[in-house]
Motif scaffolding. Structure first.
Motif, short mmCIF file in Angstrom:
data_model
loop_
_atom_site.label_atom_id
_atom_site.label_comp_id
_atom_site.label_asym_id
_atom_site.label_seq_id
_atom_site.Cartn_x
_atom_site.Cartn_y
_atom_site.Cartn_z
N UNK A 176 -28.85 -17.07 7.66
CA UNK A 176 -29.54 -17.39 6.41
C UNK A 176 -31.05 -17.21 6.53
N UNK A 177 -31.59 -17.42 7.70
CA UNK A 177 -33.02 -17.22 7.88
C UNK A 177 -33.63 -18.14 8.90
N UNK A 178 -34.94 -18.13 8.94
CA UNK A 178 -35.71 -18.94 9.88
C UNK A 178 -36.40 -20.08 9.16
N UNK A 179 -36.48 -21.22 9.81
CA UNK A 179 -37.13 -22.39 9.23
C UNK A 179 -38.24 -22.86 10.15
N UNK A 180 -39.45 -22.91 9.64
CA UNK A 180 -40.59 -23.46 10.38
C UNK A 180 -40.77 -24.90 9.96
N UNK A 181 -40.45 -25.85 10.86
CA UNK A 181 -40.49 -27.25 10.44
C UNK A 181 -41.87 -27.88 10.67
N UNK A 182 -41.97 -29.14 10.37
CA UNK A 182 -43.28 -29.81 10.42
C UNK A 182 -43.80 -29.97 11.85
N UNK A 183 -42.93 -29.77 12.84
CA UNK A 183 -43.37 -29.82 14.23
C UNK A 183 -43.79 -28.46 14.76
N UNK A 184 -43.79 -27.47 13.88
CA UNK A 184 -44.16 -26.13 14.30
C UNK A 184 -43.06 -25.38 15.01
N UNK A 185 -41.81 -25.87 14.91
CA UNK A 185 -40.67 -25.21 15.54
C UNK A 185 -39.99 -24.26 14.56
N UNK A 186 -39.60 -23.10 15.06
CA UNK A 186 -38.87 -22.14 14.23
C UNK A 186 -37.40 -22.13 14.63
N UNK A 187 -36.55 -22.34 13.66
CA UNK A 187 -35.10 -22.36 13.88
C UNK A 187 -34.43 -21.35 12.96
N UNK A 188 -33.39 -20.69 13.50
CA UNK A 188 -32.58 -19.78 12.70
C UNK A 188 -31.33 -20.50 12.22
N UNK A 189 -31.11 -20.46 10.91
CA UNK A 189 -29.94 -21.11 10.31
C UNK A 189 -28.83 -20.10 10.09
N UNK A 190 -27.63 -20.50 10.43
CA UNK A 190 -26.50 -19.58 10.34
C UNK A 190 -25.27 -20.34 9.85
N UNK A 191 -24.50 -19.69 8.98
CA UNK A 191 -23.21 -20.23 8.57
C UNK A 191 -22.11 -19.58 9.40
N UNK A 192 -21.18 -20.38 9.87
CA UNK A 192 -20.04 -19.86 10.63
C UNK A 192 -18.75 -20.18 9.88
N UNK A 193 -17.95 -19.13 9.61
CA UNK A 193 -16.74 -19.28 8.84
C UNK A 193 -16.94 -18.93 7.39
N UNK A 194 -18.04 -18.19 7.11
CA UNK A 194 -18.49 -17.95 5.73
C UNK A 194 -18.02 -16.62 5.16
N UNK A 195 -17.03 -15.98 5.76
CA UNK A 195 -16.44 -14.80 5.17
C UNK A 195 -16.66 -13.53 5.95
N UNK A 196 -16.08 -12.45 5.43
CA UNK A 196 -16.10 -11.16 6.13
C UNK A 196 -17.48 -10.53 6.15
N UNK A 197 -17.68 -9.71 7.18
CA UNK A 197 -18.89 -8.91 7.34
C UNK A 197 -18.45 -7.52 7.82
N UNK A 198 -19.36 -6.58 7.98
CA UNK A 198 -18.98 -5.28 8.53
C UNK A 198 -18.41 -5.36 9.94
N UNK A 199 -18.55 -6.53 10.59
CA UNK A 199 -18.12 -6.67 11.99
C UNK A 199 -16.84 -7.51 12.12
N UNK A 200 -16.13 -7.70 11.03
CA UNK A 200 -14.97 -8.61 11.06
C UNK A 200 -13.75 -8.00 11.74
N UNK A 201 -13.76 -6.70 11.96
CA UNK A 201 -12.61 -6.02 12.58
C UNK A 201 -11.32 -6.40 11.85
N UNK A 202 -10.40 -7.08 12.52
CA UNK A 202 -9.14 -7.43 11.89
C UNK A 202 -9.14 -8.87 11.38
N UNK A 203 -10.29 -9.54 11.45
CA UNK A 203 -10.35 -10.94 11.06
C UNK A 203 -10.58 -11.14 9.57
N UNK A 204 -10.39 -12.39 9.13
CA UNK A 204 -10.57 -12.72 7.72
C UNK A 204 -11.93 -13.36 7.45
#
Length: 587
Positions: A176-204
């Motif tokens: 989803x993106x990067x979050x710069x919090x009030x402590x100056x830390x950058x975190x990447x947010x990601x959803x897992x289980x959120x549907x198919x992508x070009x890399x899903x191969x045989x998965x749903x």
């Protein structure tokens, strides 16, 4: 007494065969330019000053309004190429790092199954009250995108069970993106289980409650154990039916879909570099390396001709230390493929992991691992294998001199691992000082051998050694200390105990109470045992998340004795049915 152990090393691992070898941002106003500083500020170990200034007026006030957040993938998209082909259809992808891919909303009603207040408030700067809103359910499950969101799926490859598997990638995850919090830390947010992508191969593209509960709980449990790890913010469950053959035996069952919102400083892994080297995309390999180094290894100067070598050396050291930490808490990852090893040396991709009950170097948590390749006693060896593959991926950007130096660095991996493991076990046993190094090694090795012979519980043996007084040890008064009772049945226990008590007496200035306090700070009373997770999962599958909540609460303070945990039996001898549990790669 030591004759049977003098040729052993710290045998929790068998080392005889080792060969050398989008920014989610809080805005205090609705002004269009309130987020402009995020796109221009450096994220190289960013100073907390901008965050402190930004939050100065309301340092204790957490926002309850999700609409005040703004997502952006600008830094990632501008620095790294995105697939020119659009669409979620499965394909071979080349000459890029990411593909654009939108989450697929879960079908049916949504429910918040679990939430980490520590992540929501401590990292995301939100009031945990926002998680009770309908909007949060939609945003945290992928059904709704915040303004500015441009979800991405990451392209990577990897060696799986020792063999090159080709293109893998985020088959059911969306960055989803990067979050710069009030402590100056950058975190990447990601959803897992959120549907198919070009890399899903045989998965749903889906995950189920079973695996999502385990990922949520273990991500947070590992953090509070002090082990570097990705984090989990929330678990959203739905009524969407998902078909799974859990043990690959043809017994397909319908389970319910779920999505975990998880965070890491970076999701780049060994396989991120491997796919580029394997496909001969060397310019892109350099570009990704330069980005990763610039963002996460900022002490490495961009104009240093040896920067890739220094990067490799750092990853070698930190990978060795991470695996030693896994071992020290009895954790087996279960799928130590190169695509599951982080370039930042944090624990990622929780699947068929397991914490040992009885001590066993051959403990295999993954029922899909027929050969025991990823048994707990082989994790250090597998770490070396993965680093060798990382070096192969780096070779196109290294000079001949640097390649030779890199091989020398790799030869030092085992020493780094053993030194860190030794210190961790010395701390677990309450030893101070370095004067008794050989004796300490013998004490550690013999203890592990006795634990293996008596099938003593790994976590509780060390914890009860932390809780018992030296007078109790001398008298062997182990009332209500079931793990020590098991250990004391060994024929060598009395001899070991004499030497152990002598070692604890040095230095003599420390009180017994202080020694116990030190040991209890590094020896947890509670870990996420498979039977505990399974019990919570069974309830969750019946829409009762009370045990998930209880476990999350208890595992947030694993070193503190808690009445609710004792009542639940989380420090008691594991139930007999725990031995029959199986966990597979299927999720």
């Amino acid at each position: 007494m030591w004759s049977s152990c003098t040729t052993l090393v710290l045998t929790l691992v068998a080392v005889s065969n080792f060969s050398p070898v989008h920014v989610l941002e809080f805005c205090e106003s609705a002004a269009p330019d309130c987020s402009s500083h995020v796109d221009t500020a450096s994220n190289k170990h960013p100073s907390a000053e901008p965050g402190q200034t930004r939050w100065k007026a309301n340092i204790l006030n957490l926002t309850q309004h999700l609409e005040l957040f703004k997502l952006s993938c600008k830094k990632l998209i501008e620095a790294l190429p995105v697939d020119e082909i659009d669409g979620n259809f499965v394909r071979t992808v080349k000459n890029c790092i990411f593909s654009r891919s939108n989450p697929t909303p879960l079908r049916g009603s949504l429910r918040l199954g679990a939430v980490s207040k520590d992540v929501i408030e401590g990292i995301l700067d939100l009031d945990v009250a926002v998680t009770r809103s309908e909007d949060f359910l939609l945003y945290a499950s992928g059904a709704k995108l915040l303004p500015g969101s441009a979800p991405l799926a990451h392209r990577y490859g990897g060696h799986q069970f020792g063999y090159w598997a080709g293109q893998l990638g985020d088959g059911r995850a969306h960055l989803l993106g990067q979050y710069l919090n009030r402590n100056g830390e950058t975190w990447e947010l990601q959803l897992k289980g959120s549907g198919k992508t070009p890399y899903s191969r045989f998965g749903d593209g889906r995950a189920v409650i079973r695996s999502s509960v385990r990922e949520f709980l273990c991500s947070e449990a590992m953090h509070f154990l002090g082990v570097p790890t990705s984090r989990a913010a929330s678990l959203i469950v739905s009524e969407e039916p998902v078909l799974r053959d859990q043990f690959y035996n043809g017994n397909v069952k319908t389970e319910r879909g779920a999505v975990v919102l998880r965070l890491a400083k970076s999701w780049f892994r060994f396989g991120s570099l491997e796919i580029l080297a394997e496909n001969g995309e060397i310019d892109l390999l350099k570009k990704l390396l330069n980005f990763v180094i610039g963002e996460h290894f900022s002490w490495i100067h961009s104009d240093d001709p040896d920067k890739y070598l220094v990067f490799f050396s750092t990853v070698v050291t930190e990978t060795a230390q991470l695996i030693a930490q896994w071992i020290s808490v009895g954790f087996a990852h279960g799928v130590c493929n190169t695509d599951n090893f982080s370039l930042l040396s944090v624990t990622i991709d929780y699947g068929p992991f397991g914490f040992m009950d009885s001590y066993d170097p051959n403990f295999v948590p993954n029922s899909s691992d027929d050969e025991g390749r990823y048994r707990i006693g082989a994790q250090a060896e597998v770490g070396l294998f993965n680093l060798e593959k990382l070096l192969v991926a780096l070779s196109p950007v290294l000079t001949q001199r640097q390649k030779k130096q890199a091989k020398i660095i790799l030869k030092g991996y085992l020493d780094i691992y053993q030194m860190r493991l030794q210190q961790l076990f010395k701390d677990k046993l309450g030893f101070l000082g370095d004067e008794e190094e050989d004796e300490d090694d013998h004490l550690i090795v013999l203890l592990l051998k006795m634990m293996e012979d008596t099938r003593s519980d790994f976590t509780m043996t060390f914890r009860q050694l932390s809780e018992v007084s030296t007078n109790q040890l001398r008298s062997r008064n182990f009332t209500q200390m079931w793990a020590l009772e098991d250990l004391s049945s060994h024929k060598l226990f009395s001899d070991w105990l004499i030497v152990y008590l002598q070692r604890l007496s040095r230095p003599q200035s420390e009180s017994d109470l202080h020694r116990q306090q030190r040991m209890k700070r590094v020896n947890p009373r509670y870990v996420l045992r498979n039977w505990m997770a399974e019990s919570a999962i069974r309830r969750a599958e019946e829409s009762d998340f009370s045990e998930v909540e209880l476990l999350h609460h208890i595992l947030s303070s694993p070193f503190v004795t808690q009445d609710s945990a004792e009542e639940a039996g989380y420090a008691a001898r594991p139930p007999l049915w725990a031995n029959r549990l199986k966990v597979s790669c299927s999720s």
